[in-house]
Enzyme design. Structure first.
Site, PDB file in Angstrom:
ATOM      1  N   ARG A  65      -1.391  -9.535   3.493  1.00 37.09           N
ATOM      2  CA  ARG A  65      -0.132 -10.273   3.413  1.00 37.09           C
ATOM      3  C   ARG A  65      -0.452 -11.735   3.101  1.00 37.09           C
ATOM      4  NH1 ARG A  65       3.873  -6.912   2.259  1.00 37.09           N
ATOM      5  NH2 ARG A  65       4.312  -5.351   3.898  1.00 37.09           N
ATOM      6  N   ALA A  77       6.394   0.669   4.039  1.00 36.81           N
ATOM      7  CA  ALA A  77       7.650  -0.058   3.858  1.00 36.81           C
ATOM      8  C   ALA A  77       7.714  -0.630   2.456  1.00 36.81           C
ATOM      9  CB  ALA A  77       7.761  -1.186   4.885  1.00 36.81           C
ATOM     10  N   GLU A  94       8.780   4.880  -1.145  1.00 35.41           N
ATOM     11  CA  GLU A  94       7.751   4.053  -0.517  1.00 35.41           C
ATOM     12  C   GLU A  94       6.728   4.896   0.238  1.00 35.41           C
ATOM     13  OE1 GLU A  94       7.107   1.022  -0.986  1.00 35.41           O
ATOM     14  OE2 GLU A  94       8.915   0.351  -2.024  1.00 35.41           O
ATOM     15  N   GLU A  98       2.796   4.709  -0.856  1.00 36.05           N
ATOM     16  CA  GLU A  98       1.824   4.067   0.035  1.00 36.05           C
ATOM     17  C   GLU A  98       0.928   5.050   0.777  1.00 36.05           C
ATOM     18  OE1 GLU A  98       3.606   1.094   2.502  1.00 36.05           O
ATOM     19  OE2 GLU A  98       4.326  -0.053   0.768  1.00 36.05           O
ATOM     20  N   GLU A 145      -1.189  -2.886  -3.027  1.00 35.02           N
ATOM     21  CA  GLU A 145      -1.168  -1.452  -2.757  1.00 35.02           C
ATOM     22  C   GLU A 145      -2.438  -0.747  -3.211  1.00 35.02           C
ATOM     23  OE1 GLU A 145       2.285   0.150  -4.553  1.00 35.02           O
ATOM     24  OE2 GLU A 145       3.662  -0.603  -3.022  1.00 35.02           O
TER      25      GLU A 145
END
Length: 200
Positions: A65, A77, A94, A98, A145
């Site tokens: 992040r 998410a 999603e 993911e 990702e």
């Protein structure tokens, strides 16, 4: 009890328009008649998926992040950034992107307004069960990702991580605690996946 009179918007000025986010400055009438300015961060909303397997383990993904400059462990998410896409479809997308999983059973766990003091962001947290590996190969991982990893954590261990501060993403913590609470009633009484968002 009646709501206090006030909070009408008398003026609104665009500050920033980005690809996904916007910022505006509203002039709002306060109770009593005075005016005040309020910054509003416009957010498209998001979906979060508490994917629970047959061994009562939750799927957590590790993602970098940038704003906080570190990796976090989170429930899968993503943003509601596809026009007119229903929330359950966004959640399924999603989860697939993911984790490479799909779910046969979907419920609504929580609806969240994450920072109502300045942001329009609304988040729906889903419970996904009866999981299996997807055979959908149409998605591709990009940017953060591309290096995501998945680990499976028993519900009680995930709760312990939340209280220890190891899990710190707000929607993830809320989702983990909601799963732990809902398990006590064997997940009875949850809203359907397509339920109306409570604050809409």
């Amino acid at each position: 009890m009646s709501e206090p009179h006030g909070y009408d918007v008398t003026a609104s000025r665009r500050i920033y328009d980005g690809r996904l986010f916007g910022l505006r400055l509203d002039t709002v009438v306060m109770p009593g008649g005075a005016s005040a300015e309020r910054d509003v961060f416009e957010h498209p909303g998001a979906v979060v998926v508490a994917a629970l397997d047959g061994a009562a383990r939750l799927a957590l993904v590790r993602q970098f992040r940038h704003p906080i400059g570190r990796y976090t462990w989170e429930l899968p998410a993503g943003l509601c950034d596809v026009a007119d896409e229903p929330l359950p479809s966004a959640a399924a997308r999603e989860l697939c992107e993911e984790t490479g999983l799909e779910a046969a059973t979907w419920d609504t766990l929580l609806d969240l307004v994450t920072s109502p003091g300045f942001s329009t962001e609304q988040v729906r947290v889903f419970l996904a069960r009866d999981l299996r590996a997807t055979d959908d190969t149409s998605y591709a991982r990009h940017h953060e990702e591309a290096e995501m990893t998945v680990r499976w954590v028993p519900i009680d261990a995930a709760v312990a991580e939340a209280f220890a501060g190891t899990l710190e993403n707000a929607a993830t913590v809320a989702g983990v605690l909601a799963v732990a609470r809902a398990r006590g009633s064997n997940f009875r009484g949850l809203r359907t996946a397509d339920a109306r968002f409570t604050s809409s």
